[in-house]
Scaffold this motif. Structure first.
Motif, mmCIF file in Angstrom:
data_model
loop_
_atom_site.group_PDB
_atom_site.id
_atom_site.type_symbol
_atom_site.label_atom_id
_atom_site.label_comp_id
_atom_site.label_asym_id
_atom_site.label_seq_id
_atom_site.Cartn_x
_atom_site.Cartn_y
_atom_site.Cartn_z
ATOM 1 N N VAL A 112 -3.263 1.498 -4.153
ATOM 2 C CA VAL A 112 -2.844 2.887 -4.365
ATOM 3 C C VAL A 112 -3.518 3.760 -3.315
ATOM 4 O O VAL A 112 -4.744 3.862 -3.264
ATOM 5 C CB VAL A 112 -3.215 3.361 -5.784
ATOM 6 N N ARG A 167 -5.524 7.125 -7.921
ATOM 7 C CA ARG A 167 -6.342 6.217 -8.730
ATOM 8 C C ARG A 167 -5.596 4.913 -8.970
ATOM 9 O O ARG A 167 -4.372 4.906 -9.111
ATOM 10 C CB ARG A 167 -6.692 6.889 -10.062
ATOM 11 N N PRO A 168 -6.331 3.804 -9.056
ATOM 12 C CA PRO A 168 -5.666 2.507 -9.171
ATOM 13 C C PRO A 168 -5.070 2.215 -10.538
ATOM 14 O O PRO A 168 -4.202 1.351 -10.649
ATOM 15 C CB PRO A 168 -6.795 1.513 -8.850
ATOM 16 N N ARG A 184 -5.625 -2.967 -9.516
ATOM 17 C CA ARG A 184 -5.178 -2.632 -8.173
ATOM 18 C C ARG A 184 -6.353 -2.178 -7.328
ATOM 19 O O ARG A 184 -7.410 -1.817 -7.846
ATOM 20 C CB ARG A 184 -4.132 -1.503 -8.233
ATOM 21 N N GLU A 240 0.487 6.617 -5.551
ATOM 22 C CA GLU A 240 0.466 6.148 -6.939
ATOM 23 C C GLU A 240 1.805 6.291 -7.641
ATOM 24 O O GLU A 240 2.042 5.634 -8.661
ATOM 25 C CB GLU A 240 -0.623 6.874 -7.726
ATOM 26 N N SER A 289 -7.580 0.673 -4.309
ATOM 27 C CA SER A 289 -7.265 2.075 -4.026
ATOM 28 C C SER A 289 -8.027 2.517 -2.788
ATOM 29 O O SER A 289 -9.042 1.917 -2.411
ATOM 30 C CB SER A 289 -7.618 2.979 -5.212
ATOM 31 N N CYS A 348 0.844 -1.191 0.000
ATOM 32 C CA CYS A 348 0.000 0.000 0.000
ATOM 33 C C CYS A 348 0.880 1.241 0.000
ATOM 34 O O CYS A 348 1.667 1.451 0.938
ATOM 35 C CB CYS A 348 -0.904 0.003 1.226
ATOM 36 N N GLN A 378 -8.248 8.804 -1.744
ATOM 37 C CA GLN A 378 -8.079 10.006 -2.556
ATOM 38 C C GLN A 378 -9.042 11.108 -2.138
ATOM 39 O O GLN A 378 -8.647 12.275 -1.979
ATOM 40 C CB GLN A 378 -8.266 9.686 -4.042
ATOM 41 N N SER A 438 -9.789 -2.328 -13.105
ATOM 42 C CA SER A 438 -8.640 -1.994 -12.277
ATOM 43 C C SER A 438 -7.883 -3.241 -11.855
ATOM 44 O O SER A 438 -8.478 -4.236 -11.441
ATOM 45 C CB SER A 438 -9.104 -1.231 -11.032
#
Length: 428
Positions: A21, A25-26, A36, A8, A38, A5, A41, A34
């Motif tokens: 992320v 954004r992933p 990943r 980005e 996330s 973790c 944000q 995606s």
């Protein structure tokens, strides 16, 4: 399961771990999905947009909490060896990796208590630390209070304002509760200042439903906001009120089969005290307080300092553990609903909440034979036949619980509130 973790711009490796992320954004793979997870944000953007300035280690704590909630949602219990206990190996990028690695064991112990999973934490450099705002706002509130949209946090905020305090209300935005959170903040004390944040943790697949480790994100949001206050920047200690009735905070196993993380531990004193130890070690001058750790929910309702305001707002609050499942309505039969209904009964005021399954004494699978209703009935019967202490067993046998005498008495009164509710509805 392994998770890495980090922000980005971190050089993630595709080595079998789930990459998460933080604060960004992933990214997408070829099929448009995606690859990943996330988280965070929106929380970062909203906090900085408000021109608030938090302590560096409060940001690190938030990075950890976002990683925890992302893992909690991404790792399925059904794929664990026993169908419940997960093995989670978490690498988290922070600004002060040396310090947080020194706290890894303490955090792993707290998280194991919270979720009954096995956690392994490793901290690395490269975590997000935002630049301070050019013209920071330092709120003049004298503390922070969690405002969840639930009944207990509503009472807590009302009581704090009625006592002359001016807390900053902090919420974790949850679909179905956002309007309540904003409305309660506006109605209390002539209008409380309100910081509402959303972790937006999103795995690249279907979410795990149990979510037993999400408590840390509530704590992280409160600590972040608390370190932004003028009182904190002036060198003072900031109180952080996590208001929860003592019975549901302890959440004693009702029967032999309701053990561990089958019962939530969001405000359990063992967990809160262990997290307080970490905050103290980090030099974060935030003091977690639960003013109602020795009160039942019914006692909170009866003792609320502004009964007029409480009567106007109480029915709007949300308690149900399955609120979204039933189209944002209270089910009436889950454990939190039963405690709510018992509290209203003890309060003596009409409970006009709509409950999908209202007549608990009806002898069918939706009512008196529903698992949570039967578990409460069995607990009441066992406490009466074998004695309260025999039923309670080892539920209070943890090293960081504090003084056990008032906690034991609180649990006994809480069980009696439930017994009165069951008698009223004729549950057998």
């Amino acid at each position: 399961m392994r998770l890495v973790c980090a922000p980005e711009d971190f050089p993630f490796q595709e080595n079998g771990a789930l990459n998460v992320v933080l604060y960004g954004r992933p990214g997408l793979v070829e099929d448009g999905r995606s690859a990943r997870a996330s988280a965070g944000q929106a929380a970062r953007t909203d906090f900085l947009r408000a021109r608030l300035e938090a302590a560096p280690r409060a940001w690190d704590l938030l990075s950890l909490a976002l990683a925890i909630v992302a893992a909690d949602l991404a790792v399925w219990r059904s794929q664990s060896a026993d169908g419940w206990t997960r093995e989670i190996e978490l690498t988290v990028a922070v600004a002060d990796a040396a310090f947080w690695n020194s706290q890894a064991t303490a955090l792993e112990t707290a998280l194991k208590f919270l979720s009954t999973d096995r956690w392994r934490l490793t901290f690395i450099d490269g975590g997000m630390q935002p630049a301070p705002p050019r013209d920071p706002i330092r709120p003049d509130q004298d503390g922070v209070v969690l405002l969840s949209g639930g009944l207990d946090s509503l009472i807590g905020a009302i009581d704090l304002a009625s006592s002359g305090l001016n807390p900053l209300a902090v919420s974790n935005i949850v679909r179905g509760d956002g309007d309540n959170q904003a409305g309660f903040a506006a109605a209390i004390g002539g209008g409380l200042s309100h910081v509402a944040l959303n972790h937006n943790a999103t795995p690249p697949w279907t979410k795990e439903a149990s979510q037993r480790a999400r408590s840390l994100i509530f704590i992280a949001f409160g600590v972040l906001a608390g370190t932004s206050l003028a009182a904190y920047h002036d060198g003072g200690e900031v109180p952080f009120y996590v208001c929860e009735n003592g019975f549901i905070a302890i959440n004693p196993p009702l029967t032999g089969s309701r053990l561990g993380s089958l019962s939530t531990r969001t405000a359990h004193p063992e967990f809160l005290n262990r997290i307080q130890d970490v905050l103290d070690a980090a030099g974060l001058r935030i003091r977690i307080k639960n003013p109602y750790e020795h009160s039942t929910k019914g006692e909170m309702l009866k003792g609320c300092a502004d009964q007029t305001l409480l009567k106007a707002l109480a029915v709007q609050s949300v308690s149900c553990g399955r609120y979204r499942v039933f189209n944002y309505k209270h089910c009436g039969r889950c454990m939190p609903c039963q405690i709510r209904r018992a509290a209203f009964h003890a309060w003596g005021e009409p409970d006009t909440t709509f409950y999908k399954f209202a007549p608990l004494g009806r002898n069918d699978g939706d009512h008196s034979n529903f698992d949570d209703v039967r578990s409460v009935a069995m607990a009441i019967a066992e406490a009466r036949s074998d004695g309260f202490d025999a039923w309670l067993g080892s539920a209070l046998a943890y090293p960081r619980m504090g003084d056990l005498a008032p906690i034991r008495a609180l649990v006994e009164r809480g069980l009696e509130e439930l017994a009165t509710l069951h008698k009223h509805y004729g549950v057998k």
